[in-house]
Design a protein around this motif. Structure first.
Motif, PDB file in Angstrom:
ATOM      1  N   VAL A 331     -52.887  21.102   4.878  1.00 28.12           N
ATOM      2  CA  VAL A 331     -53.773  20.186   5.602  1.00 28.12           C
ATOM      3  C   VAL A 331     -53.229  19.921   7.001  1.00 28.12           C
ATOM      4  CG1 VAL A 331     -54.756  17.857   5.610  1.00 28.12           C
ATOM      5  CG2 VAL A 331     -54.597  19.145   3.472  1.00 28.12           C
ATOM      6  N   ARG A 332     -51.912  19.881   7.122  1.00 30.04           N
ATOM      7  CA  ARG A 332     -51.304  19.616   8.425  1.00 30.04           C
ATOM      8  C   ARG A 332     -51.308  20.891   9.274  1.00 30.04           C
ATOM      9  NH1 ARG A 332     -48.727  14.963   8.967  1.00 30.04           N
ATOM     10  NH2 ARG A 332     -47.328  15.795  10.545  1.00 30.04           N
ATOM     11  N   PRO A 333     -51.298  20.742  10.599  1.00 28.67           N
ATOM     12  CA  PRO A 333     -51.459  21.899  11.493  1.00 28.67           C
ATOM     13  C   PRO A 333     -50.439  23.013  11.276  1.00 28.67           C
ATOM     14  CG  PRO A 333     -51.698  19.838  12.717  1.00 28.67           C
ATOM     15  CD  PRO A 333     -51.239  19.461  11.341  1.00 28.67           C
ATOM     16  N   THR A 334     -49.193  22.667  10.992  1.00 29.77           N
ATOM     17  CA  THR A 334     -48.138  23.669  10.919  1.00 29.77           C
ATOM     18  C   THR A 334     -48.461  24.778   9.935  1.00 29.77           C
ATOM     19  OG1 THR A 334     -46.489  22.001  11.472  1.00 29.77           O
ATOM     20  CG2 THR A 334     -45.680  24.047  10.492  1.00 29.77           C
ATOM     21  N   PHE A 335     -48.921  24.403   8.756  1.00 32.22           N
ATOM     22  CA  PHE A 335     -49.120  25.397   7.710  1.00 32.22           C
ATOM     23  C   PHE A 335     -50.588  25.742   7.464  1.00 32.22           C
ATOM     24  CE2 PHE A 335     -44.891  23.658   6.393  1.00 32.22           C
ATOM     25  CZ  PHE A 335     -44.180  24.815   6.688  1.00 32.22           C
ATOM     26  N   LYS A 336     -51.460  25.388   8.367  1.00 33.90           N
ATOM     27  CA  LYS A 336     -52.852  25.830   8.255  1.00 33.90           C
ATOM     28  C   LYS A 336     -52.964  27.332   8.463  1.00 33.90           C
ATOM     29  CE  LYS A 336     -55.737  21.807   9.316  1.00 33.90           C
ATOM     30  NZ  LYS A 336     -56.728  21.229  10.254  1.00 33.90           N
ATOM     31  N   ASN A 337     -52.122  27.847   9.322  1.00 35.34           N
ATOM     32  CA  ASN A 337     -52.146  29.270   9.640  1.00 35.34           C
ATOM     33  C   ASN A 337     -51.464  30.062   8.520  1.00 35.34           C
ATOM     34  OD1 ASN A 337     -51.715  31.871  10.686  1.00 35.34           O
ATOM     35  ND2 ASN A 337     -51.548  31.097  12.774  1.00 35.34           N
ATOM     36  N   PRO A 338     -52.168  30.964   7.841  1.00 35.52           N
ATOM     37  CA  PRO A 338     -51.551  31.714   6.737  1.00 35.52           C
ATOM     38  C   PRO A 338     -50.401  32.599   7.196  1.00 35.52           C
ATOM     39  CG  PRO A 338     -53.725  32.601   7.274  1.00 35.52           C
ATOM     40  CD  PRO A 338     -53.592  31.313   8.010  1.00 35.52           C
ATOM     41  N   LEU A 339     -50.428  33.046   8.442  1.00 29.57           N
ATOM     42  CA  LEU A 339     -49.324  33.872   8.939  1.00 29.57           C
ATOM     43  C   LEU A 339     -48.040  33.061   9.066  1.00 29.57           C
ATOM     44  CD1 LEU A 339     -51.145  36.025  11.652  1.00 29.57           C
ATOM     45  CD2 LEU A 339     -50.506  36.658   9.311  1.00 29.57           C
ATOM     46  N   VAL A 340     -48.177  31.779   9.409  1.00 31.49           N
ATOM     47  CA  VAL A 340     -47.000  30.906   9.458  1.00 31.49           C
ATOM     48  C   VAL A 340     -46.435  30.726   8.052  1.00 31.49           C
ATOM     49  CG1 VAL A 340     -46.171  28.580   9.979  1.00 31.49           C
ATOM     50  CG2 VAL A 340     -47.768  29.724  11.529  1.00 31.49           C
ATOM     51  N   ARG A 341     -47.325  30.522   7.086  1.00 28.84           N
ATOM     52  CA  ARG A 341     -46.863  30.365   5.701  1.00 28.84           C
ATOM     53  C   ARG A 341     -46.162  31.628   5.220  1.00 28.84           C
ATOM     54  NH1 ARG A 341     -52.141  28.129   5.143  1.00 28.84           N
ATOM     55  NH2 ARG A 341     -52.851  29.819   3.759  1.00 28.84           N
ATOM     56  N   GLU A 342     -46.709  32.768   5.581  1.00 31.90           N
ATOM     57  CA  GLU A 342     -46.082  34.028   5.180  1.00 31.90           C
ATOM     58  C   GLU A 342     -44.716  34.190   5.837  1.00 31.90           C
ATOM     59  OE1 GLU A 342     -47.081  38.824   4.949  1.00 31.90           O
ATOM     60  OE2 GLU A 342     -48.509  37.426   5.850  1.00 31.90           O
ATOM     61  N   ALA A 343     -44.620  33.809   7.118  1.00 32.75           N
ATOM     62  CA  ALA A 343     -43.344  33.926   7.822  1.00 32.75           C
ATOM     63  C   ALA A 343     -42.274  33.052   7.163  1.00 32.75           C
ATOM     64  CB  ALA A 343     -43.534  33.527   9.281  1.00 32.75           C
ATOM     65  N   VAL A 344     -42.656  31.820   6.789  1.00 33.32           N
ATOM     66  CA  VAL A 344     -41.708  30.935   6.112  1.00 33.32           C
ATOM     67  C   VAL A 344     -41.297  31.531   4.773  1.00 33.32           C
ATOM     68  CG1 VAL A 344     -41.463  28.674   5.016  1.00 33.32           C
ATOM     69  CG2 VAL A 344     -42.530  28.860   7.265  1.00 33.32           C
ATOM     70  N   ASN A 345     -42.255  32.127   4.077  1.00 38.46           N
ATOM     71  CA  ASN A 345     -41.956  32.752   2.791  1.00 38.46           C
ATOM     72  C   ASN A 345     -40.884  33.831   2.938  1.00 38.46           C
ATOM     73  OD1 ASN A 345     -42.568  33.490  -0.081  1.00 38.46           O
ATOM     74  ND2 ASN A 345     -43.265  35.374   0.887  1.00 38.46           N
ATOM     75  N   TRP A 346     -41.007  34.645   3.982  1.00 37.52           N
ATOM     76  CA  TRP A 346     -40.022  35.704   4.205  1.00 37.52           C
ATOM     77  C   TRP A 346     -38.680  35.131   4.686  1.00 37.52           C
ATOM     78  CZ3 TRP A 346     -40.570  40.295   2.258  1.00 37.52           C
ATOM     79  CH2 TRP A 346     -41.841  40.848   2.074  1.00 37.52           C
ATOM     80  N   ALA A 347     -38.723  34.022   5.405  1.00 36.30           N
ATOM     81  CA  ALA A 347     -37.501  33.486   6.008  1.00 36.30           C
ATOM     82  C   ALA A 347     -36.620  32.721   5.028  1.00 36.30           C
ATOM     83  CB  ALA A 347     -37.863  32.572   7.182  1.00 36.30           C
TER      84      ALA A 347
END
Length: 398
Positions: A331-347
């Motif tokens: 819901v919050r801006p940081t993780f609305k973008n699925p590419l950001v979520r994917e990047a965190v997953n890899w990191a």
């Protein structure tokens, strides 16, 4: 029954747990001892001795002894020993322990042609509470309707029974839910829609048989009879709990011990480990600090020095179907973008997260299902294929 032991339950990404009944398995209340048996995970242990008291402790606590509310892991271990359900999981290791088996019900339910009505046959008196009251179809009607009562405030009722016909708008006992009906020894439960997970729901401790006189209490009752191999004899919140053998239990579940005594709840882990080493405790599912697990495994594990000299393993790590995870707030801006979520997953460095908890704590992973659950390997294979497809697609776009 005094047999010093070091029992480890480790919890996280994919974790281990020792079930309450594991330390005293068997199906006899007579005196004498049986042959060698298996501890959780299939390790060979010394022969069981019927009768006696198992002296236990827990670093954690019991949240409730009321099946409508209890949710802690330790609470569910207690309920596995004290509850009878329509269906249950057998006290067996490996895949055999994952198969739903009739308990209070005489067989798996018949299902209507539209897949919405489940009819169980519950032979009256097949099981009895420690008070002598028989478990009947009406027993489970009361238990489920109590879960659904808004005054009981049961998470199970509100979340997992919401698709029972008549659950919406139900005001509570003594009224009945239209989708839960009893006729003799028949219990029929009708849903508003098909639910492939329904049988698993009624096999949780939330659906445990309770005496029909059990009152509504949103804070949880402080004492309750049990129809399983044991019943809760006494409970002092945050301090101690005592289970005793149910004199009316005639079922197949293991019940070697006369009594299971949680002498200390919320015990300090270092103190619990010391008492286990000294033989003052027989069992503690969560007493061992992560900093000590490697050394204890070296000494008391399956290939430990003390194990080899005595032939009696005292330290166990056993797989369990539990997963810990990080939830990303989309819901919050940081993780609305699925590419950001994917990047965190890899990191995320999963082994680094696991390491401070000690040897054997868990298996790092990135799947929804932990390996102990049926179907986990299929999910893993599917996820790998999907990952390859995504990477291929991205390269093509570049």
């Amino acid at each position: 029954m005094r047999r010093p032991g070091l029992w480890l339950a480790v919890g996280a990404l994919t974790v281990g747990v020792v079930l309450l009944g594991a330390a005293g398995c068997g199906n006899s209340s007579s005196s004498g001892s049986g042959g060698n048996s298996s501890a959780p995970g299939g390790q060979s242990v010394v022969a069981h001795v019927n009768g006696g008291t198992l002296k236990m402790a827990a670093h954690g606590d019991i949240d409730f002894i009321d099946p409508a509310l209890a949710y802690y892991q330790t609470s569910w271990q207690v309920e596995y020993a004290t509850c009878v359900k329509l269906l249950n999981y057998p006290d067996k290791s490996g895949d055999a322990g994952k198969v739903l088996t009739p308990e209070a019900a005489s067989a798996l339910p018949t299902v209507s042609a539209d897949g919405k009505t489940y009819t169980f046959t519950v032979p009256a008196g097949k099981y009895k509470f420690n008070t002598g009251e028989p478990v009947t179809a009406a027993t489970f009607q009361h238990a489920l309707e109590r879960d659904l009562s808004p005054k009981q405030a049961s998470y199970f009722g509100a979340t997992f029974l919401s698709d029972v016909q008549g659950a919406s708008g139900y005001k509570g006992l003594p009224a009945h839910v239209s989708g839960i009906k009893v006729s003799g020894d028949q219990l029929a439960i009708t849903l508003t829609q098909k639910d492939a997970g329904f049988l698993s729901k009624v096999a949780t401790p939330f659906a445990c048989a309770i005496p029909k006189a059990t009152p509504i209490n949103a804070k949880g009752v402080q004492s309750i009879a049990g129809a399983g191999p044991y019943y809760i004899s006494s409970w002092t919140q945050h301090r101690s709990l005592v289970l005793k053998e149910n004199p009316f239990y005639k079922g197949p579940r293991p019940h070697y011990l006369n009594q299971i005594d949680y002498t200390q709840l919320t015990i300090d882990q270092n103190q619990g480990t010391l008492e286990l080493k000294n033989g003052q405790l027989d069992y503690c599912p969560d007493c061992v600090p992560g900093s000590q697990t490697f050394q204890l495994n070296q000494q008391f594990g399956p290939e430990g020095t003390a194990t080899k000299s005595s032939g009696d393993q005292r330290f166990f790590i056993t797989p369990a179907a539990i997963i810990s995870y990080f939830a990303l707030n989309t819901v919050r801006p940081t993780f609305k973008n699925p590419l950001v979520r994917e990047a965190v997953n890899w990191a995320i460095d999963r082994p680094a997260i696991e390491k401070p908890y000690g040897y054997g704590y868990g298996t790092p992973g990135d799947k929804i299902l932990p390996p102990a659950l049926p179907g986990a390997s299929s999910i893993r294979a599917f996820t790998r294929r999907a990952a390859r497809l995504r990477l291929t697609s991205r390269r093509r776009r570049i």
